[in-house]
Write an enzyme that holds these catalytic residues in place. Structure first.
Site, PDB file in Angstrom:
ATOM      1  N   ASP A  35       0.840  -1.196   0.000  1.00 32.82           N
ATOM      2  CA  ASP A  35       0.000   0.000   0.000  1.00 32.82           C
ATOM      3  C   ASP A  35       0.878   1.251   0.000  1.00 32.82           C
ATOM      4  OD1 ASP A  35      -2.483   1.224  -0.048  1.00 32.82           O
ATOM      5  OD2 ASP A  35      -2.816   1.082   2.103  1.00 32.82           O
ATOM      6  N   HIS A  72      -6.517  -1.123  -8.194  1.00 29.38           N
ATOM      7  CA  HIS A  72      -6.917  -1.970  -7.067  1.00 29.38           C
ATOM      8  C   HIS A  72      -8.433  -2.084  -7.001  1.00 29.38           C
ATOM      9  CE1 HIS A  72      -8.850  -1.936  -3.101  1.00 29.38           C
ATOM     10  NE2 HIS A  72      -8.034  -2.940  -2.820  1.00 29.38           N
ATOM     11  N   HIS A 114      -4.367   2.885  -7.023  1.00 24.03           N
ATOM     12  CA  HIS A 114      -5.537   2.568  -6.214  1.00 24.03           C
ATOM     13  C   HIS A 114      -6.790   2.365  -7.067  1.00 24.03           C
ATOM     14  CE1 HIS A 114      -3.218   3.378  -2.573  1.00 24.03           C
ATOM     15  NE2 HIS A 114      -4.210   2.817  -1.914  1.00 24.03           N
ATOM     16  N   HIS A 132      -5.477  -5.746   0.640  1.00 20.05           N
ATOM     17  CA  HIS A 132      -5.551  -4.471  -0.072  1.00 20.05           C
ATOM     18  C   HIS A 132      -4.186  -4.072  -0.642  1.00 20.05           C
ATOM     19  CE1 HIS A 132      -6.621  -0.184  -0.698  1.00 20.05           C
ATOM     20  NE2 HIS A 132      -5.454   0.077  -0.140  1.00 20.05           N
TER      21      HIS A 132
END
Length: 364
Positions: free
Chosen positions: A171, A257, A254, A271
């Site tokens: 992340d 993602h 992101h 995540h």
């Protein structure tokens, strides 16, 4: 446009911090509603209750249901009202913490965030990522304020599975590259301003810390110890990445993602693991310098982050599924459009496939 930085009022990181919880929450109220999983209470409940001592603090418990969804937020909000809570305390991982932040927001109460893992950059942010009850990305809930306090017990975090710390590195890996993209495009950040020099510096320090201490930290937590490298990576995963992404902005990694969550096989991945692959795909979108791509892919391989679609659990790559990922990632509402050039669903599809090829090239 104004340059705006968002940050928690207090960031506290120390060994044994959980045992001082009541001391750190005393400025906000005496009736705590602690949102935690049932297994989390078995691990940390005794230490939390010991922290109360003779402080006059009262604790009630709410057990997290598993998804930061609208229905879960409403359920916990009902418990908070019934218990006459004065402070919401989230203890656990990213989705638990995001739920605690959302509940505190709707209840109009202070929130104290106590991560027991360093697996995402969620703790410091004024943001909750909302999913459906089935775990598919739904929306971002932008909050008017950051948490009142974030408390990191490095001793507890070092005892969690190493994969969780590594996920946090995934992340955090996106932070610098997304910040750079947002600065180039002068995109609006998560707190309604643009990227400042300070935000960019934090994002760059985050990346440099990952490269210098990431492997050392992974090896240390495999032995359940909190070395200086572990302390540095906890700070990078949580504070540097948290302030960096929020105050600089999100971009391609992101968004990709978010698209990947539509593929059921990826639900077993954390995540940060999906964000790490999204970072490689963003670099493909940018046609980044090959030396930079090699640094990122090598880091991922070194610490154990996914570099291919197969690593994400997608054993059979189907064009229609990846095109759906690309379509979702490129929705008008998502952060892919903070890139400093126009991006289409076809561009995202090609970047994902190129990232997969790059991953296989270095891995195989």
């Amino acid at each position: 446009m104004a340059k705006i930085i968002g940050s928690p009022s207090r960031y506290i990181q120390e060994k044994g911090a959980l045992g001082n919880l009541a001391k750190y929450t005393s400025n906000y109220g005496k009736r705590l509603l602690v949102l935690i999983t049932e297994s989390g209470r078995k691990r940390s409940g005794e230490e939390i209750e010991k922290s109360v001592g003779n402080t006059g603090t009262e604790i009630s418990w709410a057990f997290f249901g598993g998804e930061c969804s609208k229905s879960e937020i409403d359920r916990v909000l009902g418990i908070a009202k019934a218990e006459k809570a004065e402070v919401i305390v989230g203890v656990g991982g990213g989705k638990t913490l995001d739920t605690a932040k959302a509940v505190a927001h709707y209840a109009g109460l202070p929130v104290v965030i106590v991560p027991t893992i360093a697996s995402t950059d969620a703790p410091c942010s004024a943001l909750s990522v909302i999913y459906t009850d089935d775990g598919v990305f739904d929306s971002y809930l932008f909050l008017p304020a950051n948490p009142d306090a974030v408390i990191m017990d490095s001793e507890v975090i070092a005892k969690a599975p190493a994969r969780l710390l590594v996920s946090g590195m995934g992340d955090a890996l996106a932070t610098y590259f997304e910040a750079r993209a947002c600065r180039r495009s002068n995109a609006t950040n998560c707190v309604g301003g643009t990227c400042s020099l300070s935000a960019m510096a934090l994002a760059e320090l985050c990346y440099k810390t990952l490269l210098s201490d990431g492997l050392k930290a992974k090896l240390a937590v495999e032995r359940k110890v909190a070395t200086p490298a572990v302390e540095n990576i906890i700070e990078a995963n949580t504070y540097l990445s948290g302030i960096g992404f929020e105050s600089a902005g999100l971009a391609g990694a992101h968004a990709i993602h978010n698209g990947l969550t539509a593929i059921k096989e990826t639900h077993a991945m954390y995540h940060g693991e999906k964000v790490a692959f999204g970072t490689i795909a963003q670099l493909m979108l940018e046609n980044a310098d090959m030396d930079e791509v090699e640094d990122v892919v090598s880091f991922c391989l070194e610490v154990g982050l996914p570099v291919t679609l197969e690593d994400l659990g997608i054993k059979e790559v189907k064009e229609d599924e990846i095109r759906e990922v690309a379509r979702l990632a490129s929705l008008e509402s998502d952060t892919i459009h903070n890139m400093p050039f126009p991006v289409t669903a076809d561009d995202v599809y090609e970047a994902i496939m190129a990232a997969d090829a790059i991953g296989h090239y270095y891995k195989d």
